[in-house]
Design a protein around this motif. Structure first.
Motif, mmCIF file in Angstrom:
data_model
loop_
_atom_site.group_PDB
_atom_site.id
_atom_site.type_symbol
_atom_site.label_atom_id
_atom_site.label_comp_id
_atom_site.label_asym_id
_atom_site.label_seq_id
_atom_site.Cartn_x
_atom_site.Cartn_y
_atom_site.Cartn_z
ATOM 1 N N PRO A 38 -3.806 -13.685 -5.699
ATOM 2 C CA PRO A 38 -4.598 -13.835 -4.473
ATOM 3 C C PRO A 38 -3.907 -13.235 -3.258
ATOM 4 C CG PRO A 38 -4.185 -15.970 -5.532
ATOM 5 C CD PRO A 38 -3.393 -14.953 -6.267
ATOM 6 N N VAL A 39 -4.728 -12.681 -2.379
ATOM 7 C CA VAL A 39 -4.245 -12.138 -1.110
ATOM 8 C C VAL A 39 -4.598 -13.146 -0.031
ATOM 9 C CG1 VAL A 39 -4.520 -10.285 0.587
ATOM 10 C CG2 VAL A 39 -4.549 -9.753 -1.871
ATOM 11 N N ASP A 40 -3.589 -13.630 0.689
ATOM 12 C CA ASP A 40 -3.839 -14.568 1.781
ATOM 13 C C ASP A 40 -3.405 -13.929 3.101
ATOM 14 O OD1 ASP A 40 -1.039 -14.720 1.801
ATOM 15 O OD2 ASP A 40 -0.980 -16.714 0.901
ATOM 16 N N ALA A 41 -3.619 -14.651 4.190
ATOM 17 C CA ALA A 41 -3.323 -14.117 5.524
ATOM 18 C C ALA A 41 -1.851 -13.755 5.675
ATOM 19 C CB ALA A 41 -3.737 -15.122 6.591
ATOM 20 N N LYS A 42 -0.973 -14.540 5.087
ATOM 21 C CA LYS A 42 0.464 -14.262 5.177
ATOM 22 C C LYS A 42 0.790 -12.930 4.504
ATOM 23 C CE LYS A 42 4.947 -16.340 4.128
ATOM 24 N NZ LYS A 42 5.640 -17.484 3.547
ATOM 25 N N MET A 43 0.188 -12.676 3.334
ATOM 26 C CA MET A 43 0.421 -11.416 2.633
ATOM 27 C C MET A 43 -0.133 -10.248 3.439
ATOM 28 S SD MET A 43 -1.004 -9.951 -0.998
ATOM 29 C CE MET A 43 0.040 -10.786 -2.174
ATOM 30 N N VAL A 44 -1.313 -10.413 4.020
ATOM 31 C CA VAL A 44 -1.920 -9.346 4.808
ATOM 32 C C VAL A 44 -1.042 -9.022 6.016
ATOM 33 C CG1 VAL A 44 -3.906 -8.709 6.246
ATOM 34 C CG2 VAL A 44 -4.266 -9.781 4.010
ATOM 35 N N ASP A 45 -0.522 -10.046 6.685
ATOM 36 C CA ASP A 45 0.358 -9.822 7.837
ATOM 37 C C ASP A 45 1.631 -9.092 7.427
ATOM 38 O OD1 ASP A 45 -1.433 -11.024 9.564
ATOM 39 O OD2 ASP A 45 -0.373 -12.951 9.613
ATOM 40 N N LEU A 46 2.248 -9.529 6.328
ATOM 41 C CA LEU A 46 3.446 -8.867 5.818
ATOM 42 C C LEU A 46 3.119 -7.421 5.454
ATOM 43 C CD1 LEU A 46 6.387 -8.817 4.782
ATOM 44 C CD2 LEU A 46 5.503 -9.706 2.588
ATOM 45 N N ALA A 48 0.727 -5.504 6.561
ATOM 46 C CA ALA A 48 0.433 -4.690 7.749
ATOM 47 C C ALA A 48 1.724 -4.174 8.375
ATOM 48 C CB ALA A 48 -0.374 -5.499 8.762
ATOM 49 N N GLY A 49 2.724 -5.022 8.480
ATOM 50 C CA GLY A 49 4.009 -4.605 9.045
ATOM 51 C C GLY A 49 4.722 -3.588 8.164
ATOM 52 N N LEU A 50 4.714 -3.836 6.864
ATOM 53 C CA LEU A 50 5.340 -2.901 5.923
ATOM 54 C C LEU A 50 4.604 -1.564 5.903
ATOM 55 C CD1 LEU A 50 6.038 -5.429 3.043
ATOM 56 C CD2 LEU A 50 7.789 -4.189 4.366
ATOM 57 N N TYR A 51 3.279 -1.619 5.977
ATOM 58 C CA TYR A 51 2.489 -0.387 6.039
ATOM 59 C C TYR A 51 2.883 0.404 7.291
ATOM 60 C CZ TYR A 51 -1.348 2.892 6.511
ATOM 61 O OH TYR A 51 -2.075 4.059 6.661
ATOM 62 N N ALA A 52 2.949 -0.273 8.434
ATOM 63 C CA ALA A 52 3.307 0.399 9.689
ATOM 64 C C ALA A 52 4.678 1.063 9.580
ATOM 65 C CB ALA A 52 3.279 -0.596 10.846
ATOM 66 N N ASP A 53 5.611 0.393 8.937
ATOM 67 C CA ASP A 53 6.978 0.908 8.828
ATOM 68 C C ASP A 53 7.144 2.005 7.775
ATOM 69 O OD1 ASP A 53 7.713 -0.934 10.764
ATOM 70 O OD2 ASP A 53 8.596 -2.348 9.329
ATOM 71 N N ASN A 54 6.334 1.987 6.719
ATOM 72 C CA ASN A 54 6.575 2.869 5.577
ATOM 73 C C ASN A 54 5.463 3.860 5.252
ATOM 74 O OD1 ASN A 54 9.181 1.729 4.226
ATOM 75 N ND2 ASN A 54 7.964 -0.067 4.781
ATOM 76 N N CYS A 55 4.265 3.620 5.744
ATOM 77 C CA CYS A 55 3.116 4.415 5.307
ATOM 78 C C CYS A 55 2.360 5.095 6.447
ATOM 79 C CB CYS A 55 2.133 3.532 4.546
ATOM 80 S SG CYS A 55 2.885 2.493 3.267
ATOM 81 N N ALA A 56 2.328 4.455 7.595
ATOM 82 C CA ALA A 56 1.485 4.919 8.703
ATOM 83 C C ALA A 56 1.866 6.300 9.221
ATOM 84 C CB ALA A 56 1.504 3.909 9.847
ATOM 85 N N SER A 57 3.132 6.681 9.095
ATOM 86 C CA SER A 57 3.536 7.991 9.610
ATOM 87 C C SER A 57 2.791 9.123 8.906
ATOM 88 C CB SER A 57 5.046 8.191 9.486
ATOM 89 O OG SER A 57 5.446 8.154 8.129
ATOM 90 N N THR A 129 2.923 -4.812 -3.270
ATOM 91 C CA THR A 129 1.706 -5.613 -3.459
ATOM 92 C C THR A 129 1.151 -6.079 -2.120
ATOM 93 O OG1 THR A 129 2.452 -6.282 -5.653
ATOM 94 C CG2 THR A 129 0.761 -7.648 -4.631
ATOM 95 N N ALA A 130 2.022 -6.474 -1.199
ATOM 96 C CA ALA A 130 1.570 -6.906 0.135
ATOM 97 C C ALA A 130 0.908 -5.753 0.880
ATOM 98 C CB ALA A 130 2.745 -7.465 0.939
ATOM 99 N N ILE A 131 1.482 -4.563 0.797
ATOM 100 C CA ILE A 131 0.879 -3.393 1.443
ATOM 101 C C ILE A 131 -0.505 -3.132 0.857
ATOM 102 C CG2 ILE A 131 1.027 -0.881 1.716
ATOM 103 C CD1 ILE A 131 4.136 -1.286 1.845
ATOM 104 N N LEU A 132 -0.612 -3.192 -0.457
ATOM 105 C CA LEU A 132 -1.915 -2.967 -1.096
ATOM 106 C C LEU A 132 -2.911 -4.050 -0.699
ATOM 107 C CD1 LEU A 132 -0.746 -1.748 -4.610
ATOM 108 C CD2 LEU A 132 -1.249 -0.402 -2.563
#
Length: 158
Positions: A38-46, A48-57, A129-132
């Motif tokens: 399951p994906v919960d709000a905590k995972m989505v928040d984590l 989002a931050g990991l995506y910003a740091d590793n994928c968004a560029s 998994t959190a990023i996904l």
């Protein structure tokens, strides 16, 4: 064969998760999962931050991908595709998106060269998994449902 490989890669790069109906009439909308978890709000928040740091560029702060992501770059490689609903990520099963993120596009399309880095050793499985989960949380219901079916039908893990 090359076109099939290119088509397979264009859509990816990922992220992912499946949507599962709660079952029965009048119940809640599809639940978000990634690789069955399951994906919960905590995972989505984590995520989002990991995506910003590793994928968004490369994939964009708003998951929009690089400009002209369907056209080859001068080096012959494809630009980073979007991970929002305008892209193709949701056309791939969870395990495939996870494998591409962790082990590179070549793990799914042997011999394919990509500018996407391999995140094995950089991000943990839980972080990938959190990023996904974050990416999946942004998709409209139609894309979630389609991707859930692809994931459910993908038994090979690729």
């Amino acid at each position: 064969m090359k076109r099939v490989a290119i088509a397979a890669v264009i859509g990816f790069t990922g992220a992912a998760a499946i949507a599962v109906w709660a079952g029965g009439k009048g119940e809640s909308p599809p639940a978000l999962t990634v690789l069955g978890s399951p994906v919960d709000a905590k995972m989505v928040d984590l995520g989002a931050g990991l995506y910003a740091d590793n994928c968004a560029s490369c994939h964009g702060a708003k998951l929009e991908g690089q400009p002209d992501w369907r056209r080859r770059l001068e080096n012959g490689r494809m630009p980073a595709p979007p991970h929002d609903e305008t892209g193709h990520t949701w056309h791939h099963a969870d395990q495939q998106i996870f494998n591409i993120t962790k082990n590179g596009v070549g793990s799914v399309v042997p011999g394919y060269e990509s500018d996407m880095p391999v995140f094995n050793g950089i991000l943990s499985d839980a972080e990938i998994t959190a990023i996904l989960g974050y990416i999946k949380s942004t998709w409209p219901e139609r894309e979630r449902d389609f991707q859930a079916e692809i994931t459910a039908n993908n038994k090979e893990g690729s």
